[in-house]
Design a protein around this motif. Structure first.
Motif, PDB file in Angstrom:
ATOM      1  N   GLY A 100     -10.202  22.946 -11.861  1.00  0.00           N
ATOM      2  CA  GLY A 100     -11.519  23.035 -12.467  1.00  0.00           C
ATOM      3  C   GLY A 100     -11.476  23.708 -13.827  1.00  0.00           C
ATOM      4  N   HIS A 101     -10.679  24.771 -13.939  1.00  0.00           N
ATOM      5  CA  HIS A 101     -10.540  25.482 -15.220  1.00  0.00           C
ATOM      6  C   HIS A 101      -9.870  24.583 -16.255  1.00  0.00           C
ATOM      7  CE1 HIS A 101     -10.009  29.000 -17.851  1.00  0.00           C
ATOM      8  NE2 HIS A 101      -8.812  28.513 -18.116  1.00  0.00           N
TER       9      HIS A 101
ATOM     10  N   ARG B  24     -14.829  19.117  -0.730  1.00  0.00           N
ATOM     11  CA  ARG B  24     -14.826  18.248  -1.895  1.00  0.00           C
ATOM     12  C   ARG B  24     -13.919  18.861  -2.964  1.00  0.00           C
ATOM     13  NH1 ARG B  24     -20.261  15.625  -4.575  1.00  0.00           N
ATOM     14  NH2 ARG B  24     -19.201  14.226  -6.052  1.00  0.00           N
ATOM     15  N   HIS B  25     -12.935  18.098  -3.405  1.00  0.00           N
ATOM     16  CA  HIS B  25     -11.923  18.641  -4.312  1.00  0.00           C
ATOM     17  C   HIS B  25     -12.324  18.463  -5.771  1.00  0.00           C
ATOM     18  CE1 HIS B  25     -10.739  14.343  -3.937  1.00  0.00           C
ATOM     19  NE2 HIS B  25     -10.519  14.480  -5.237  1.00  0.00           N
ATOM     20  N   ASN B  26     -11.614  19.163  -6.636  1.00  0.00           N
ATOM     21  CA  ASN B  26     -11.768  19.016  -8.087  1.00  0.00           C
ATOM     22  C   ASN B  26     -10.762  18.002  -8.617  1.00  0.00           C
ATOM     23  OD1 ASN B  26     -13.845  20.891  -8.453  1.00  0.00           O
ATOM     24  ND2 ASN B  26     -12.427  22.609  -8.664  1.00  0.00           N
TER      25      ASN B  26
ATOM     26  N   ALA C 285      -6.999  28.114  -4.568  1.00  0.00           N
ATOM     27  CA  ALA C 285      -6.458  28.511  -5.867  1.00  0.00           C
ATOM     28  C   ALA C 285      -6.174  27.295  -6.729  1.00  0.00           C
ATOM     29  CB  ALA C 285      -5.189  29.338  -5.671  1.00  0.00           C
ATOM     30  N   LEU C 286      -5.567  26.258  -6.149  1.00  0.00           N
ATOM     31  CA  LEU C 286      -5.234  25.067  -6.919  1.00  0.00           C
ATOM     32  C   LEU C 286      -6.485  24.340  -7.408  1.00  0.00           C
ATOM     33  CD1 LEU C 286      -2.264  23.754  -4.765  1.00  0.00           C
ATOM     34  CD2 LEU C 286      -2.108  24.653  -7.097  1.00  0.00           C
TER      35      LEU C 286
ATOM     36  N   SER D 240       3.692  22.782  -6.621  1.00  0.00           N
ATOM     37  CA  SER D 240       3.110  23.929  -5.911  1.00  0.00           C
ATOM     38  C   SER D 240       3.824  24.265  -4.609  1.00  0.00           C
ATOM     39  CB  SER D 240       1.626  23.679  -5.624  1.00  0.00           C
ATOM     40  OG  SER D 240       1.469  22.672  -4.634  1.00  0.00           O
ATOM     41  N   ALA D 241       4.861  23.498  -4.257  1.00  0.00           N
ATOM     42  CA  ALA D 241       5.603  23.811  -3.034  1.00  0.00           C
ATOM     43  C   ALA D 241       6.992  23.200  -3.098  1.00  0.00           C
ATOM     44  CB  ALA D 241       4.860  23.284  -1.803  1.00  0.00           C
ATOM     45  N   PRO D 242       7.993  23.886  -2.525  1.00  0.00           N
ATOM     46  CA  PRO D 242       9.356  23.350  -2.497  1.00  0.00           C
ATOM     47  C   PRO D 242       9.573  22.434  -1.300  1.00  0.00           C
ATOM     48  CG  PRO D 242       9.357  25.558  -1.596  1.00  0.00           C
ATOM     49  CD  PRO D 242       7.922  25.262  -1.995  1.00  0.00           C
ATOM     50  N   ASP D 243       8.593  21.557  -1.036  1.00  0.00           N
ATOM     51  CA  ASP D 243       8.700  20.605   0.068  1.00  0.00           C
ATOM     52  C   ASP D 243       9.367  19.325  -0.435  1.00  0.00           C
ATOM     53  OD1 ASP D 243       6.739  19.593  -1.551  1.00  0.00           O
ATOM     54  OD2 ASP D 243       5.158  19.577  -0.045  1.00  0.00           O
TER      55      ASP D 243
END
Length: 385
Positions: free
Chosen positions: A31-32, A53-55, A25-26, A98-101
């Motif tokens: 990408g968008h 391979r990441h965006n 999702a991320l 994206s996370a409460p870490d």
């Protein structure tokens, strides 16, 4: 304010080293954003060998592997000097958490000290994980930590209304925008069903393939899945478990469901084929905030039996696209699956109804809602009135 005016610093506990629903999702979101002219820089732990391979631009944050059964995941403890200098050079005008870490908490404090707007998305019900690792007594503490975190941001973006209701129940009062999910409708479609592929795995045409899809980890409800399949086997129901995915609990799960067929990790169109070749998708997990895998099964024309929990309740229409069952009610799960197995016409109609419902979920629409939220939160206060 235009999309090209935005400079987004995105913080994630995992962006490319393990493939799961949140990372997909991320990456699609980034990408968008890039396609719309938005500048994005991602800060996250990394591993020596990425899973895919990441965006976008990714800055590696120092981290360590989690101990025990979840060693494939990594934890970053904060923002060391090199990362802070990189942030200063990038000069974001909005921060996405994206996370409460620990990384998310430190990044939020960094943004707050500089008067930067911050938004947070929800991807995982971390508090429910504790139940599967004999630490359920700590769940109220983790809820309290998350409540404080989400009350410090300017906007919270859960993926569905059921998750929004959960955080409101915790006492989170921050405004909410739903960041839904989408589907690759060319990949997940009934047209990819392949009986020859099933036969190659040893699944007969007369057997009903009950599918598991996702990371093979205990918090996906594997114990319930195994108990239900054992009950069906004892009752003479002609159902066969088809596991699509890999994970640290694979060997344990194989021992619990000895007649299961493991198709392993699948990606691309091979994943679409595997999902469409199921006859029924069974998802007893209560840890989902949305349940991408449930939506993928529906898009592929596969009826769903799932826990009546966050995620599934927003997708599954009981009696129409599948059945929702009280979590951990193994008898009710077995009854629901046995009915779908015994009634091919019901199985067919549920699959068709799920396919129609899934058609409304589009990634471009979902991700544009996030971009619109950024623009609303980031623009100067005077221009909002």
């Amino acid at each position: 304010m235009l999309p090209s005016d935005l400079r987004v610093a995105l913080f994630s506990g995992n962006y490319n080293y393990t493939r799961d629903g949140p990372t997909q999702a991320l990456n699609l979101l980034v990408g968008h954003l890039l396609a719309q002219g938005t500048a994005v820089r991602v800060y996250a732990p990394t591993a020596a060998t990425p899973a895919f391979r990441h965006n976008g631009d990714l800055v590696s944050v120092p981290s360590f592997a989690l101990p025990g059964e979840r060693g494939e995941y990594r934890l970053a403890l904060g923002l060391p000097g090199a990362i802070r200098r990189d942030l200063a050079a990038f000069a974001p005008n909005i921060v996405h958490l994206s996370a409460p870490d620990p990384l998310g908490h430190r990044a939020l404090s960094w943004a707050r000290r500089r008067g930067l707007p911050a938004v947070a998305s929800l991807h995982t019900r971390f508090e429910t994980y504790l139940r599967y690792y004999r630490a359920g007594m700590l769940e109220p503490l983790l809820v309290a930590v998350q409540k404080r975190f989400y009350n410090r941001v300017d906007r919270v973006m859960p993926p569905a209304e059921s998750m929004a209701a959960v955080i409101r129940g915790w006492g989170v009062t921050t405004p909410v925008t739903i960041w839904s999910r989408g589907i690759d409708h060319d990949r997940f479609t009934p047209a990819r069903r392949d009986l020859a592929w099933r036969r190659g795995l040893g699944i007969g045409d007369d057997e009903v393939a009950v599918g598991f899809l996702g990371r093979v980890v205990k918090e996906k409800g594997l114990d319930v899945f195994a108990q239900v399949m054992a009950a069906l086997r004892d009752g003479g129901v002609p159902a066969r478990t088809l596991v699509v995915g890999e994970g640290p609990a694979r060997d344990w799960f194989a021992g619990q469901v000895p007649d299961a067929v493991f198709a392993g990790f699948q990606s691309g169109d091979d994943l679409g084929r595997a999902v469409a070749s199921m006859d029924l998708f069974f998802n007893p997990s209560v840890t989902e905030t949305f349940g991408n895998v449930t939506l993928e099964a529906m898009a592929a024309g596969v009826p769903v039996v799932a826990a009546r929990a966050t995620g599934a309740v927003d997708l599954v229409e009981p009696g129409v696209t599948g059945f929702l069952v009280p979590p951990r009610d193994c008898d009710a799960y077995a009854d629901a699956i046995a009915r779908i197995v015994a009634e091919p016409d019901l199985r067919r109609s549920m699959g068709q109804a799920g396919h129609r419902k899934a058609a409304a979920f589009r990634w471009d629409t979902a991700n544009q809602a996030v971009l619109d939220t950024y623009l609303e939160v980031a623009r100067p206060a005077a221009s909002r009135s």
